[in-house]
Design a protein around this motif. Structure first.
Motif, PDB file in Angstrom:
ATOM      1  N   LEU A 164       0.828  -1.200   0.000  1.00  0.00           N
ATOM      2  CA  LEU A 164       0.000   0.000   0.000  1.00  0.00           C
ATOM      3  C   LEU A 164       0.870   1.262   0.000  1.00  0.00           C
ATOM      4  CD1 LEU A 164      -2.800   1.304   0.145  1.00  0.00           C
ATOM      5  CD2 LEU A 164      -2.682   1.107   2.645  1.00  0.00           C
ATOM      6  N   ASP A 165       1.925   1.274   0.812  1.00  0.00           N
ATOM      7  CA  ASP A 165       2.776   2.459   0.899  1.00  0.00           C
ATOM      8  C   ASP A 165       3.454   2.761  -0.434  1.00  0.00           C
ATOM      9  OD1 ASP A 165       2.081   2.808   3.527  1.00  0.00           O
ATOM     10  OD2 ASP A 165       3.904   1.891   4.347  1.00  0.00           O
ATOM     11  N   HIS A 189      -3.612  -3.543  -3.990  1.00  0.00           N
ATOM     12  CA  HIS A 189      -3.456  -2.304  -3.216  1.00  0.00           C
ATOM     13  C   HIS A 189      -3.837  -1.043  -3.986  1.00  0.00           C
ATOM     14  CE1 HIS A 189      -1.549  -4.587  -0.043  1.00  0.00           C
ATOM     15  NE2 HIS A 189      -0.698  -5.105  -0.922  1.00  0.00           N
ATOM     16  N   VAL A 190      -4.135  -1.164  -5.272  1.00  0.00           N
ATOM     17  CA  VAL A 190      -4.413   0.039  -6.051  1.00  0.00           C
ATOM     18  C   VAL A 190      -5.691   0.717  -5.571  1.00  0.00           C
ATOM     19  CG1 VAL A 190      -4.947   0.928  -8.343  1.00  0.00           C
ATOM     20  CG2 VAL A 190      -3.134  -0.756  -8.059  1.00  0.00           C
ATOM     21  N   LEU A 222       1.580   6.932  -6.743  1.00  0.00           N
ATOM     22  CA  LEU A 222       0.439   7.745  -7.175  1.00  0.00           C
ATOM     23  C   LEU A 222       0.684   9.225  -6.891  1.00  0.00           C
ATOM     24  CD1 LEU A 222      -2.555   5.537  -5.970  1.00  0.00           C
ATOM     25  CD2 LEU A 222      -2.015   6.111  -8.341  1.00  0.00           C
ATOM     26  N   ARG A 223       1.219   9.542  -5.729  1.00  0.00           N
ATOM     27  CA  ARG A 223       1.478  10.953  -5.383  1.00  0.00           C
ATOM     28  C   ARG A 223       2.495  11.554  -6.350  1.00  0.00           C
ATOM     29  NH1 ARG A 223       1.273   8.972  -0.035  1.00  0.00           N
ATOM     30  NH2 ARG A 223       3.558   8.867   0.059  1.00  0.00           N
ATOM     31  N   GLU A 224       3.554  10.807  -6.603  1.00  0.00           N
ATOM     32  CA  GLU A 224       4.580  11.284  -7.525  1.00  0.00           C
ATOM     33  C   GLU A 224       4.006  11.481  -8.927  1.00  0.00           C
ATOM     34  OE1 GLU A 224       8.162  12.480  -9.178  1.00  0.00           O
ATOM     35  OE2 GLU A 224       7.594  12.307  -7.063  1.00  0.00           O
ATOM     36  N   GLY A 262      -3.592  -4.059 -13.420  1.00  0.00           N
ATOM     37  CA  GLY A 262      -3.601  -5.025 -12.326  1.00  0.00           C
ATOM     38  C   GLY A 262      -3.810  -4.348 -10.977  1.00  0.00           C
ATOM     39  N   GLY A 263      -4.190  -5.177  -9.978  1.00  0.00           N
ATOM     40  CA  GLY A 263      -4.306  -4.686  -8.609  1.00  0.00           C
ATOM     41  C   GLY A 263      -5.545  -3.887  -8.300  1.00  0.00           C
ATOM     42  N   VAL A 264      -6.563  -3.939  -9.177  1.00  0.00           N
ATOM     43  CA  VAL A 264      -7.773  -3.143  -8.909  1.00  0.00           C
ATOM     44  C   VAL A 264      -8.911  -3.985  -8.357  1.00  0.00           C
ATOM     45  CG1 VAL A 264      -7.246  -1.354 -10.592  1.00  0.00           C
ATOM     46  CG2 VAL A 264      -8.520  -3.369 -11.323  1.00  0.00           C
ATOM     47  N   SER A 265      -8.634  -5.235  -8.015  1.00  0.00           N
ATOM     48  CA  SER A 265      -9.657  -6.050  -7.373  1.00  0.00           C
ATOM     49  C   SER A 265      -9.654  -5.761  -5.873  1.00  0.00           C
ATOM     50  CB  SER A 265      -9.394  -7.532  -7.662  1.00  0.00           C
ATOM     51  OG  SER A 265      -9.511  -7.782  -9.057  1.00  0.00           O
TER      52      SER A 265
END
Length: 406
Positions: free
Chosen positions: A228-229, A258-259, A235-237, A249-252
């Motif tokens: 998650l971190d 963690h997305v 995402l912030r960058e 990927g990772g959107v489930s």
């Protein structure tokens, strides 16, 4: 589940074009989106000229179909001839200006040179083989509208009226990254052997290639660890300098996906279940930054699902963000199915097919969402509505990849 139409309409409603405009040389404007209408300051052609090599004549001198006229002058392209005297002809070459007094051109194949004369084996009509001043473009006319995505033919048109540079929307800034500890880049597996459970990151190559086709300025953050971190930090960058962030990927909602929680922590997210096959899960939202927010689209991880959902949803969204004002959805063509699909699906299916020698469509044998070979084998997609079976010989909607990838 949302229909394909509902999901696309929602996406497009959020796609405000980038505002920044820059002036670029016309030679470097291929693929860019025009920001302002462009008008011509000249007529095209700028003067009456000949469409082919031959002889400029007065039609009244050639009424008998065998007139013998003295060749009084020679007019190559780029030169200006003298007024044509009655009873004479001018040797003239494609693109050259019609001399005053001439009102027709006779092609050289219909002429016979005899010493200083030419025999006209034709009865020309006034205006024959003459391009008239302004017949293509009239001075003051708008030749290209704002919102046009510039192709080679638009660049040629702009150059034909002397436009050395064009005002275009700036390139769209897109960030991409890929999640999954199982992902490995080609060439990085120790000894060339994948570890148990590992897979090569094909989506990185597919999505980057598509974004390059659309002229985006791409920042590739590569493979982000499944935490998650790490996902929040990326995402912030990415949000700082980009208009759009795309992930694969990772959107489930699994423990290692963690997305979704990362985007929710850094902005807002809508998780959509779309009635589309292959595909279904799509995430759309925004990631906050100091001023405003960056758009976010999360694609499925399966390679064919990622490819097709990009074509169906990301492509039109990108075009709108770039400032394209006309239709952004691909054209579909009515074609014959040379296959059967006896079982209907409740989702809108997009079937990988190719055009056969008989002008019909053949179906790839395995339509699984992980079968990337189908996208190379195929020429495009059949857009098959929910609940429809296909019988051999039916007319179906075919969308060529050429309509989708550029």
């Amino acid at each position: 589940m949302l229909s394909v139409r509902e999901a696309l309409d929602t996406l497009l409603a959020s796609a405000a074009p980038v505002a920044d405009v820059e002036q670029v040389p016309t030679l470097e404007a291929n693929g860019r989106v025009l920001a302002l209408d462009q008008a011509s300051t000249i007529d095209v052609p700028s003067a009456d000229n000949t469409q082919m090599d031959g002889y400029a004549v007065r039609a009244a001198d050639c009424v008998n179909g065998g007139a013998s006229l003295r060749v009084a002058q020679r007019i190559p392209a780029g030169t200006v001839g003298a007024p044509l005297e009655a009873g004479t002809a001018a040797r003239i070459f494609t693109g050259a200006m019609i001399p005053p007094g001439a009102d027709a051109v006779v092609m050289q194949e219909q002429c016979e040179v005899q010493g200083d004369n030419v025999v006209i084996r034709h009865t020309p009509k006034a205006g024959e083989w003459i391009r008239r001043t302004g017949e293509d473009i009239v001075a003051g006319a708008t030749i290209l509208a704002a919102g046009t995505r510039l192709r080679s033919q638009e660049l040629g048109l702009a150059a034909s009226v002397g436009l050395a540079s064009l005002p275009v929307r700036r390139r769209l800034r897109v960030a991409v990254f890929f999640t999954g500890d199982e992902l490995t880049m080609p060439g990085e597996a120790p000894g060339g052997q994948l570890a148990p459970g590992a897979i090569y990151n094909s989506n990185r190559f597919t999505l980057r290639g598509l974004l390059e086709n659309f002229g985006c300025a791409i920042t590739d953050y590569g493979i982000v660890p499944d935490s998650l971190d790490a996902t929040r930090a990326t995402l912030r960058e990415a949000a700082r300098e980009h208009d759009l962030i795309i992930t694969s990927g990772g959107v489930s909602v699994g423990e290692e996906d963690h997305v979704k929680p990362a985007v929710e922590a850094e902005g807002q997210l809508n998780m959509w279940q779309i009635a589309v096959k292959p595909g279904k899960p799509l995430a759309f939202g925004q990631v906050r930054r100091e001023a405003g927010a960056a758009h976010f689209i999360g694609l499925p991880g399966n390679p064919v699902s990622s490819f097709i959902t990009f074509l169906l949803f990301v492509r039109p969204f990108l075009l709108r963000l770039q400032g394209v004002s006309g239709p952004v959805e691909p054209r579909a063509y009515q074609m014959r199915a040379d296959f059967s699909l006896p079982k209907a699906d409740r989702r809108n299916e997009f079937l990988r097919v190719r055009v056969n020698a008989g002008g019909g469509l053949e179906l790839f044998s395995n339509q699984g969402s992980g079968v990337l070979t189908s996208t190379v084998w195929g020429d495009g997609l059949v857009d098959n509505p929910p609940g429809r079976v296909i019988n051999e010989g039916d007319i179906v909607r075919f969308i060529p990849f050429a309509e989708l990838q550029y």
